[in-house]
Write a protein that holds these residues in place. Structure first.
Motif, short mmCIF file in Angstrom:
data_model
loop_
_atom_site.label_atom_id
_atom_site.label_comp_id
_atom_site.label_asym_id
_atom_site.label_seq_id
_atom_site.Cartn_x
_atom_site.Cartn_y
_atom_site.Cartn_z
N LYS A 159 -5.52 -2.69 23.63
CA LYS A 159 -6.41 -3.78 23.55
C LYS A 159 -7.27 -3.87 22.30
CE LYS A 159 -9.97 -6.15 25.97
NZ LYS A 159 -10.75 -5.89 24.82
N THR A 160 -7.66 -2.99 21.99
CA THR A 160 -8.74 -2.76 20.90
C THR A 160 -7.79 -2.89 19.62
OG1 THR A 160 -10.19 -1.21 22.41
CG2 THR A 160 -10.80 -1.39 19.70
N VAL A 184 -13.48 -6.84 14.61
CA VAL A 184 -13.95 -5.62 16.06
C VAL A 184 -13.84 -4.29 15.54
CG1 VAL A 184 -13.48 -5.43 18.29
CG2 VAL A 184 -13.22 -7.59 17.44
N LEU A 185 -12.54 -4.05 15.08
CA LEU A 185 -12.39 -2.71 14.68
C LEU A 185 -13.27 -2.27 13.56
CD1 LEU A 185 -8.42 -3.17 14.40
CD2 LEU A 185 -9.49 -2.07 16.01
N MET A 215 -16.25 -1.14 15.63
CA MET A 215 -16.08 -0.01 16.24
C MET A 215 -16.11 1.31 15.29
SD MET A 215 -12.98 0.70 18.66
CE MET A 215 -13.14 1.86 20.18
N VAL A 269 -7.29 4.10 19.10
CA VAL A 269 -7.99 3.18 20.09
C VAL A 269 -7.15 2.78 20.97
CG1 VAL A 269 -9.88 2.82 18.47
CG2 VAL A 269 -7.57 1.63 18.51
N ASN A 270 -7.34 2.08 22.25
CA ASN A 270 -6.47 1.63 23.01
C ASN A 270 -5.62 0.52 22.69
OD1 ASN A 270 -8.26 -0.27 23.82
ND2 ASN A 270 -9.03 0.75 25.52
N ASP A 273 -7.23 -6.19 18.37
CA ASP A 273 -8.22 -6.99 18.23
C ASP A 273 -8.11 -7.37 16.91
OD1 ASP A 273 -9.66 -7.94 20.57
OD2 ASP A 273 -10.77 -6.01 20.89
N GLU A 311 -16.23 3.45 24.13
CA GLU A 311 -15.54 2.41 24.96
C GLU A 311 -14.35 2.05 24.01
OE1 GLU A 311 -16.30 1.32 28.16
OE2 GLU A 311 -14.29 0.36 28.12
N GLY A 312 -13.31 2.28 24.65
CA GLY A 312 -11.72 1.75 23.87
C GLY A 312 -11.24 2.87 23.18
N LEU A 363 -9.52 4.27 12.52
CA LEU A 363 -9.02 3.91 13.73
C LEU A 363 -7.41 3.62 13.71
CD1 LEU A 363 -11.52 1.39 14.92
CD2 LEU A 363 -11.60 3.86 15.41
#
Ligand code: DLL
Length: 433
Positions: free
Chosen positions: A379-380, A387-388, A391, A376-377, A383, A351-352, A411
């Motif tokens: 939104k991500t 959070v990154l 991920m 990543v999108n 973050d 996801e993302g 990312l």
């Protein structure tokens, strides 16, 4: 719809007896006209009278891309130039291109195979086919073009590039079928979003996508983002161009190979042994109707397996599983064999993550390293760092679980990885050769 009912639904025995007859004719043709094959057969000690069954094909030597290069440009042609009405070439990354020539009958057969392919993908008269495969030496553009006209669709000869204009034309001309590479299809979706166009609201229904490896997860992504049915089409210039095989829209599972024109075998790429039906290995194709440049046991380097089970669509021609990749694109990282498409599948299930990635392979103190760069999108990306980091960890663990290799994950911001208008390049291998 089945374009050519008579040939596409032939019983197995009829296909095989037709194959044998056409194989024998092709062998006679190349023996009589191409010194390369005459020498190859002599070297292997094969006499054409010995080829009495399809199994006997295994007695013949393979043909390699290098053989085409060694005979550049016209050395493997089995027809004089005054019978060749079209020449294509594939660029390749190094050295001279590989050159192929088509007689009028070859073009007719190719057009027929593309008409079958379009029909299998659900396209028909009344469709507006937006052809964004490149026109030129590449076989994609013209190959798809002739087939699209044959089925009576209205074909828009867009070629690649100029993405904003592509979208305008799609919107204004009411394109219903899009033909291009899967990566370019996604790129068009991205440009549409930037331009404030809801690509899902266009009239597009089907994408006929190929010319590069892509994964099942990538298909899901495209179908969802673009709002189309995405159909896989396979081909290579040495054998034909697009239309060697295609998925049917009924099953979307495995590519039907037009077996009245080709014989397929799967070999172990290391030992060159022919593998039993169903096992995965390298695809080898023999053409049995081509006049311009027939190919005997051409090693495609593409990795797949034959699906012998009957298909729900009613076509009797066997299917090939979606290509996992090319044996020469397979990465060997610390002894583990990895196809970029396997990493793609892992990434697409998270996801993302956006469907844009690059694999960078290097060597550090004699150890292979792999860095996976993936977008990543928005939104991500905005973050928190925590959070990154989480991920990256998830991706790293998923790759480790699936493939058994440890990699570094980077990312990156949306739209930083290069987009392609044709075949995408997803691997940079910096290891010393
Ligand atoms: O790519 C012909 C083509 C045009 C096929 C348009 C489909 C659509 P080449 O440039 O000679 O010809 O490249 C052939 O591309 O050996 C495969 O490695 C790869 N390839 C083609 N189709 C697929 C596919 C055209 N559906 C090489 N899935 C082949 C995976 C594909 N790989």
């Amino acid at each position: 719809m089945i374009w050519n009912d008579e040939f596409e639904t032939l019983p197995r025995e009829a296909i095989e007896s037709l194959q044998l007859k056409r194989l024998q004719q092709t062998l006679e043709r190349v023996h009589a006209t191409v010194p390369f094959y005459r020498e190859q057969f002599a070297k292997a000690g094969v006499n054409l009278e010995q080829i009495k069954s399809l199994e006997d094909l295994q007695r013949l030597p393979f043909t390699l891309k290098q053989d085409m290069r060694d005979n550049y440009p016209y050395g493997l042609f089995a027809a004089p130039l005054d019978q060749i009405v079209r020449i294509h070439a594939s660029s390749g990354t190094t050295g001279k291109p590989t050159v192929v020539g088509y007689t009028r009958r070859d073009i007719d057969n190719w057009t027929e195979m593309m008409a079958r392919s379009f029909s299998a993908a659900g396209a028909h008269r009344g469709d507006v086919i937006h052809n964004a495969y490149g026109y030129g030496l590449f076989t994609g553009g013209l190959g798809a073009h002739y087939g699209a006209e044959k089925i009576g669709a209205s074909v828009i000869p867009m070629s690649g590039g100029n993405s904003k204009k592509q979208l305008m034309i799609m919107q204004d001309f009411g394109s219903t079928v899009l033909t291009c590479t899967p990566s370019y299809c996604l790129y068009l979706a991205e440009i549409a979003a930037e331009e404030g166009i809801d690509i899902r609201s266009l009239k597009l229904e089907v994408g006929i996508l190929g010319a590069e490896p892509w994964s099942e997860k990538m298909r899901d992504e495209i179908q969802e983002k673009v709002g189309i049915r995405a159909i896989d089409i396979y081909g290579l210039s040495e054998i034909l161009g697009p239309g060697v095989g295609i998925e049917c829209i009924e099953a979307q599972s495995g590519l039907h190979i037009w077996e009245d024109h080709f014989i397929v075998e799967i070999i172990d790429p290391d030992t060159c042994e022919v593998l039993p039906v169903g096992e995965q290995g390298e695809l080898v194709i023999t053409t049995i109707t081509k006049e311009g440049i027939p190919m005997i046991r051409y090693r495609t380097r593409d990795i797949t397996r034959i699906i012998a089970e009957p298909c729900i669509c009613g076509r009797t021609h066997r299917r090939l599983q979606r290509m996992s990749g090319r044996s020469d694109d397979m990465l060997i990282i610390r002894g583990v064999n990895v196809f970029p498409s396997q990493i793609e599948s892992v990434l697409m299930s998270i996801e993302g993550v956006e469907p844009h990635y690059m694999l960078i392979v290097d060597r550090d103190e004699n150890l292979d390293t792999l860095e996976v760069q993936v977008e990543v999108n928005e939104k991500t990306f905005s973050d928190e760092i925590k959070v990154l980091q989480k991920m990256s960890r998830t991706i790293q663990d998923a790759i480790k679980d699936m493939l058994g290799i440890t990699c570094r994950v980077r990312l990156v911001e949306p739209k930083t990885i290069a987009r392609s208008e044709g075949k995408s390049q997803r691997v940079i291998d910096n290891r010393p050769k």
